[in-house]
Design a protein around this motif. Structure first.
Motif, mmCIF file in Angstrom:
data_model
loop_
_atom_site.group_PDB
_atom_site.id
_atom_site.type_symbol
_atom_site.label_atom_id
_atom_site.label_comp_id
_atom_site.label_asym_id
_atom_site.label_seq_id
_atom_site.Cartn_x
_atom_site.Cartn_y
_atom_site.Cartn_z
ATOM 1 N N GLY A 75 -25.488 47.816 -41.239
ATOM 2 C CA GLY A 75 -24.430 48.735 -40.388
ATOM 3 C C GLY A 75 -23.346 48.823 -41.121
ATOM 4 O O GLY A 75 -23.165 48.034 -42.277
ATOM 5 N N GLU A 76 -22.224 49.437 -40.802
ATOM 6 C CA GLU A 76 -20.929 49.487 -41.528
ATOM 7 C C GLU A 76 -20.047 48.577 -41.054
ATOM 8 O O GLU A 76 -18.793 48.527 -41.538
ATOM 9 C CB GLU A 76 -20.504 51.065 -41.616
ATOM 10 N N ASP A 77 -20.453 48.155 -39.916
ATOM 11 C CA ASP A 77 -19.373 47.113 -39.119
ATOM 12 C C ASP A 77 -19.365 45.741 -39.295
ATOM 13 O O ASP A 77 -18.867 45.064 -38.485
ATOM 14 C CB ASP A 77 -19.129 47.722 -37.602
ATOM 15 N N GLY A 78 -20.477 45.423 -40.287
ATOM 16 C CA GLY A 78 -20.444 43.674 -40.045
ATOM 17 C C GLY A 78 -21.970 43.517 -39.447
ATOM 18 O O GLY A 78 -22.399 42.379 -39.881
ATOM 19 N N TYR A 79 -22.385 44.233 -38.783
ATOM 20 C CA TYR A 79 -23.807 43.960 -38.236
ATOM 21 C C TYR A 79 -24.801 45.024 -38.732
ATOM 22 O O TYR A 79 -24.534 46.102 -38.623
ATOM 23 C CB TYR A 79 -23.600 43.807 -36.557
ATOM 24 N N PRO A 80 -26.178 44.689 -38.994
ATOM 25 C CA PRO A 80 -27.059 45.737 -39.290
ATOM 26 C C PRO A 80 -27.586 46.372 -38.018
ATOM 27 O O PRO A 80 -27.374 45.880 -36.848
ATOM 28 C CB PRO A 80 -28.357 44.854 -39.663
ATOM 29 N N LEU A 81 -28.244 47.509 -38.176
ATOM 30 C CA LEU A 81 -28.827 48.030 -37.016
ATOM 31 C C LEU A 81 -30.275 47.707 -37.206
ATOM 32 O O LEU A 81 -30.994 48.253 -37.961
ATOM 33 C CB LEU A 81 -28.772 50.023 -37.203
ATOM 34 N N TYR A 82 -30.566 46.900 -35.923
ATOM 35 C CA TYR A 82 -31.925 46.210 -36.157
ATOM 36 C C TYR A 82 -33.260 47.176 -35.783
ATOM 37 O O TYR A 82 -32.809 48.328 -35.046
ATOM 38 C CB TYR A 82 -31.881 45.258 -35.284
ATOM 39 N N ARG A 83 -34.306 46.704 -36.068
ATOM 40 C CA ARG A 83 -35.417 47.718 -35.827
ATOM 41 C C ARG A 83 -35.697 47.640 -34.280
ATOM 42 O O ARG A 83 -35.920 46.580 -33.753
ATOM 43 C CB ARG A 83 -36.751 47.233 -36.592
ATOM 44 N N ARG A 84 -35.850 48.947 -33.740
ATOM 45 C CA ARG A 84 -35.924 49.108 -32.385
ATOM 46 C C ARG A 84 -36.970 50.107 -32.367
ATOM 47 O O ARG A 84 -36.427 51.301 -32.278
ATOM 48 C CB ARG A 84 -34.823 49.356 -31.618
ATOM 49 N N ARG A 85 -38.266 50.115 -32.355
ATOM 50 C CA ARG A 85 -39.081 51.132 -32.388
ATOM 51 C C ARG A 85 -39.414 51.782 -30.770
ATOM 52 O O ARG A 85 -39.377 51.132 -29.861
ATOM 53 C CB ARG A 85 -40.383 50.581 -32.795
ATOM 54 N N SER A 86 -39.270 52.993 -30.948
ATOM 55 C CA SER A 86 -39.746 53.655 -29.744
ATOM 56 C C SER A 86 -41.195 53.190 -29.125
ATOM 57 O O SER A 86 -42.002 53.070 -29.961
ATOM 58 C CB SER A 86 -39.678 55.304 -29.725
ATOM 59 N N SER A 87 -41.407 53.862 -27.893
ATOM 60 C CA SER A 87 -42.865 53.701 -27.520
ATOM 61 C C SER A 87 -43.841 54.489 -28.218
ATOM 62 O O SER A 87 -44.994 54.015 -28.437
ATOM 63 C CB SER A 87 -43.123 54.172 -26.095
ATOM 64 N N GLU A 88 -43.328 55.676 -28.782
ATOM 65 C CA GLU A 88 -44.315 56.444 -29.514
ATOM 66 C C GLU A 88 -44.488 55.949 -30.937
ATOM 67 O O GLU A 88 -45.569 56.396 -31.554
ATOM 68 C CB GLU A 88 -43.673 57.858 -29.584
ATOM 69 N N ASP A 89 -43.670 55.070 -31.145
ATOM 70 C CA ASP A 89 -43.781 54.502 -32.655
ATOM 71 C C ASP A 89 -44.260 53.038 -32.736
ATOM 72 O O ASP A 89 -44.102 52.262 -33.556
ATOM 73 C CB ASP A 89 -42.326 54.314 -33.242
ATOM 74 N N GLY A 90 -44.779 52.563 -31.479
ATOM 75 C CA GLY A 90 -45.374 51.315 -31.447
ATOM 76 C C GLY A 90 -44.467 50.270 -30.652
ATOM 77 O O GLY A 90 -44.867 49.146 -30.634
#
Length: 384
Positions: A166-181
């Motif tokens: 991320g650009e604000d100091g924290y990453p954008l964590y993996r959050r998979r949708s139901s269609e993606d597992g």
């Protein structure tokens, strides 16, 4: 609190940015608390019990992080305990690791997804109970985190297949949708005066460490720090101190003198009061930060008793500042180095050559093998 913030920035200067930011919250449903309640009692009736159990849990958490190396060996750490309005304590913890966590290793340490209910039903129940935000937004616009129609915690989060920086100091964590597992769960939420069952997915999961959540069964938020821009904010946030409020007394129609009538007050909950009465630590850090004393010539504090009064009059006690000047003269350092590179010299002496040892008789410098590891700090002093 400013001193603790300066200590955190000392760690940043010596060891770089912190790697992990952990928020650990007391859980009133812990078995250790429930088993000690008398008939008809609630956890809110036993603040002494909450304070003691949370202290033991926090000690265990820090031992797991620093001694068991659950993430990897820790270089230094610090924490500060705060209290929610309802009285439950929570600890903000900053951790510096010897080996930095790389961006492709985040998923092995932190998860922001619901676990598989079939493979790990116990962890699934813990996460659903303790690590779900809200829900808020359009589902529950009356939630306490809502302001101007938006969630102040930025939920629901974006669904992603892979973790991104991320650009604000924290990453954008993996959050998979139901269609993606990804997985879903049904929870009960109080919306208005009604309790409704709604289905949620990974958009509402607060980042956590699966191992710590399984051990402590509480809200244990683990965040990865990857930006220098967020360091000062985090260090100040961890040491921001208690809530404060302005209040005053007066009669209607009389002139108001804010300087005389208003006082600065601090909000202290019952649980915080109990912890202070029990003399449990609220701030802690490792390694110790040694501050270089700042005072005018012959202006150091003098502590004396009837037995050593005459001795103190003849010879003032030594401080880190006076002994520092002694060793700079002994090492024949140029005068401009002592003035321009004052802080750098003291830190270099701490790291390579000397350490300070303070007692009632004053301060002395020891060679490094004679003292435990410490960090040196020189606080800013205005010239006027």
């Amino acid at each position: 609190m400013h001193k603790y913030t300066q200590d955190a920035m000392t760690y940043v200067k010596n060891y770089g940015r912190p790697d992990l930011f952990v928020t650990f919250t007391c859980n009133p449903t812990w078995e250790e608390i429930q088993e000690e309640l008398l008939d008809g009692q609630n956890p809110s009736d036993r603040h002494d019990l909450l304070a003691r159990v949370f202290r033991q849990k926090l000690i265990k958490l820090m031992n797991i992080i620093t001694k068991s190396h659950v993430f990897r060996p820790a270089r230094c750490w610090m924490y500060s305990i705060e209290w929610q309005k309802r009285g439950l304590p929570h600890a903000h913890i900053l951790i510096w690791l010897k080996d930095k966590i790389k961006s492709d290793e985040i998923d092995s340490v932190i998860s922001a997804e619901l676990p598989d209910r079939q493979q790990d039903p116990r962890l699934f129940q813990i996460i659903v109970k303790n690590m779900i935000h809200g829900p808020c937004g359009s589902i529950n616009p009356g939630s306490s985190c809502m302001k101007d129609g938006k969630c102040t915690k930025r939920y629901p989060r974006q669904l992603l297949h892979d973790t991104q920086t991320g650009e604000d100091g924290y990453p954008l964590y993996r959050r998979r949708s139901s269609e993606d597992g990804g997985f879903k769960a049904k929870i009960k939420v109080k919306i208005g005066n009604l309790i409704q069952a709604i289905e949620i997915d990974n958009e509402w999961v607060v980042p956590y460490c699966p191992l710590l959540s399984r051990i402590f069964q509480a809200h244990t938020n683990v965040e990865y720090c990857n930006s220098i821009e967020s360091i000062k904010y985090i260090c100040k946030y961890v040491n921001k101190g208690s809530d404060q409020a302005m209040f005053g007394f007066g009669k209607d129609g009389t002139s108001i003198d804010e300087v005389e009538q208003y006082q600065l007050g601090r909000y202290i909950s019952s649980n915080e009061a109990v912890r202070r009465i029990l003399d449990f630590s609220i701030h802690k850090r490792h390694p110790r930060v040694v501050h270089l004393t700042a005072h005018l010539e012959n202006g150091q504090r003098v502590y004396f008793t009837e037995d050593n009064l005459h001795e103190r009059i003849i010879e003032l006690p030594k401080t880190t500042l006076t002994v520092f000047f002694y060793y700079t003269r002994k090492m024949n350092l140029p005068e401009h180095c002592c003035i321009v590179m004052f802080q750098n010299i003291i830190l270099r002496m701490h790291q390579k050559s000397f350490q300070t040892s303070c007692s009632k008789n004053g301060c002395t410098w020891l060679s490094q093998h004679q003292s435990n590891k410490r960090a040196g700090s020189c606080l800013h002093c205005a010239s006027k």
